[in-house]
Design a protein around this motif. Structure first.
Motif, mmCIF file in Angstrom:
data_model
loop_
_atom_site.group_PDB
_atom_site.id
_atom_site.type_symbol
_atom_site.label_atom_id
_atom_site.label_comp_id
_atom_site.label_asym_id
_atom_site.label_seq_id
_atom_site.Cartn_x
_atom_site.Cartn_y
_atom_site.Cartn_z
ATOM 1 N N PRO A 83 -19.010 60.189 48.362
ATOM 2 C CA PRO A 83 -18.544 59.633 49.605
ATOM 3 C C PRO A 83 -17.705 60.824 50.356
ATOM 4 C CG PRO A 83 -17.213 58.931 47.799
ATOM 5 C CD PRO A 83 -18.343 59.408 47.093
ATOM 6 N N GLU A 84 -17.632 60.693 51.379
ATOM 7 C CA GLU A 84 -16.924 61.390 52.399
ATOM 8 C C GLU A 84 -15.271 61.072 52.009
ATOM 9 O OE1 GLU A 84 -18.948 61.903 56.388
ATOM 10 O OE2 GLU A 84 -19.647 59.762 55.599
ATOM 11 N N PHE A 85 -14.916 60.069 52.103
ATOM 12 C CA PHE A 85 -13.626 59.848 51.637
ATOM 13 C C PHE A 85 -13.466 58.600 50.674
ATOM 14 C CE2 PHE A 85 -13.645 60.879 56.217
ATOM 15 C CZ PHE A 85 -12.997 61.796 56.206
ATOM 16 N N LEU A 86 -12.216 58.667 50.231
ATOM 17 C CA LEU A 86 -11.882 57.661 49.057
ATOM 18 C C LEU A 86 -11.379 56.261 50.175
ATOM 19 C CD1 LEU A 86 -10.132 59.495 46.173
ATOM 20 C CD2 LEU A 86 -12.528 58.578 46.298
ATOM 21 N N VAL A 87 -11.415 55.134 49.393
ATOM 22 C CA VAL A 87 -10.627 53.977 50.080
ATOM 23 C C VAL A 87 -9.207 54.489 50.480
ATOM 24 C CG1 VAL A 87 -9.957 51.801 49.732
ATOM 25 C CG2 VAL A 87 -11.919 52.266 49.164
ATOM 26 N N SER A 88 -8.462 55.097 49.685
ATOM 27 C CA SER A 88 -6.958 55.297 49.920
ATOM 28 C C SER A 88 -6.855 56.342 50.877
ATOM 29 C CB SER A 88 -6.469 55.876 48.486
ATOM 30 O OG SER A 88 -7.172 57.056 48.095
ATOM 31 N N GLU A 89 -7.956 57.125 51.373
ATOM 32 C CA GLU A 89 -7.841 58.358 52.425
ATOM 33 C C GLU A 89 -7.887 57.607 54.014
ATOM 34 O OE1 GLU A 89 -8.858 61.961 49.595
ATOM 35 O OE2 GLU A 89 -10.699 60.835 50.643
ATOM 36 N N VAL A 90 -8.510 56.537 54.027
ATOM 37 C CA VAL A 90 -8.731 55.931 55.426
ATOM 38 C C VAL A 90 -7.855 54.990 56.189
ATOM 39 C CG1 VAL A 90 -11.355 56.731 54.863
ATOM 40 C CG2 VAL A 90 -10.638 54.430 54.705
ATOM 41 N N ASN A 91 -7.883 55.130 57.406
ATOM 42 C CA ASN A 91 -7.093 53.929 58.158
ATOM 43 C C ASN A 91 -8.101 52.953 58.672
ATOM 44 O OD1 ASN A 91 -5.809 52.458 59.896
ATOM 45 N ND2 ASN A 91 -4.791 54.263 60.875
ATOM 46 N N LEU A 92 -8.076 51.831 57.940
ATOM 47 C CA LEU A 92 -9.225 50.948 58.488
ATOM 48 C C LEU A 92 -9.061 50.552 59.996
ATOM 49 C CD1 LEU A 92 -8.724 48.559 55.458
ATOM 50 C CD2 LEU A 92 -10.308 50.167 55.750
ATOM 51 N N ASP A 93 -8.068 50.656 60.598
ATOM 52 C CA ASP A 93 -7.923 50.399 62.031
ATOM 53 C C ASP A 93 -8.714 51.580 62.844
ATOM 54 O OD1 ASP A 93 -6.207 48.110 61.836
ATOM 55 O OD2 ASP A 93 -4.493 49.648 61.570
ATOM 56 N N ASP A 94 -8.994 52.621 62.148
ATOM 57 C CA ASP A 94 -10.086 53.582 62.998
ATOM 58 C C ASP A 94 -11.277 53.123 62.953
ATOM 59 O OD1 ASP A 94 -7.838 55.194 63.244
ATOM 60 O OD2 ASP A 94 -8.184 56.455 61.610
ATOM 61 N N PHE A 95 -11.884 52.163 62.417
ATOM 62 C CA PHE A 95 -13.233 51.756 62.265
ATOM 63 C C PHE A 95 -13.702 50.325 63.101
ATOM 64 C CE2 PHE A 95 -12.340 54.466 58.408
ATOM 65 C CZ PHE A 95 -13.650 54.950 58.720
ATOM 66 N N ASP A 96 -14.881 50.587 63.528
ATOM 67 C CA ASP A 96 -15.416 49.205 64.359
ATOM 68 C C ASP A 96 -15.958 48.180 63.483
ATOM 69 O OD1 ASP A 96 -14.458 50.261 67.069
ATOM 70 O OD2 ASP A 96 -15.594 51.909 66.079
ATOM 71 N N ALA A 97 -16.948 48.789 62.313
ATOM 72 C CA ALA A 97 -17.835 48.086 61.809
ATOM 73 C C ALA A 97 -17.707 48.362 60.266
ATOM 74 C CB ALA A 97 -19.255 48.130 62.332
#
Length: 193
Positions: A56-70
């Motif tokens: 995967p491009e990122f691990l769950v711990s590396e993303v900000n969920l607010d940056d996503f729309d879906a």
């Protein structure tokens, strides 16, 4: 530009994930170009149901969920370890975040069980793997979902489906929701559907 999180569990079916990468990829190049799909998982490498390995491009711990729309989630097989990740507390937290913010959530086949496990399907219409020999429909009902016998079920922001054969239609429905009916029709036609 909309950003969609493709949440992958160990044991996911590659074909159920690839429909999203293809439909959203075609939209990037041939459609209105407004969708970005990001693959995210709990582990640095994930093994699909049939032993295909994905990074995967990122691990769950590396993303900000607010940056996503879906959020989109492909299903998988218990024998390949799918439910270990799909029922993980971190998976449930992500699902609840998207639901709490009324963002689009689309699942294929048994991925709806991850939604049920997170608690967001109580009293809502949904479907899951529908083969007569499968226990998955009963499991989904036990999570409090109102089981609907249909290939694809939409309940407000949530799309669930009944088997891998529905995958492309779910991906197109998600694209339509994130862009427009006209744009989705154009991408479908260019892809030969």
């Amino acid at each position: 530009m909309t950003k969609t999180l493709l949440l992958l569990a160990n044991g996911f079916e590659a074909v159920e994930a690839s429909v999203f990468t293809d439909v959203f990829g075609w939209n990037q190049l041939e459609g209105d170009g407004t969708t970005e799909l990001i693959t995210v998982g709990l582990h640095p490498q994930l093994k699909c149901t049939w032993n295909f390995t994905v990074t995967p491009e990122f691990l769950v711990s590396e993303v900000n969920l607010d940056d996503f729309d879906a959020l989109v989630i492909p299903g998988g097989f218990e024998e390949a370890g799918f439910y270990s990740d799909a029922f993980d507390a971190r998976f449930s937290k992500i699902i609840r975040h998207f639901n709490d913010n009324n963002k689009l959530i689309a699942t294929i086949c048994v991925a709806s069980l991850a939604l049920g496990n997170s608690g967001i399907l109580k009293g809502r219409k949904a479907t899951t793997y529908n083969h007569p020999t499968s226990i998955r429909r009963r499991q989904l009902a036990n999570f409090g979902a109102n089981l609907v016998d249909a290939p694809i079920v939409v309940d407000n922001n949530i799309i669930t489906s009944s088997n891998p054969g529905t995958a492309f239609e779910v991906a197109f429905l998600a694209l339509e929701r994130l862009t427009s009916k006209e744009n989705c029709h154009k991408v479908r036609e260019l892809m030969g559907f």
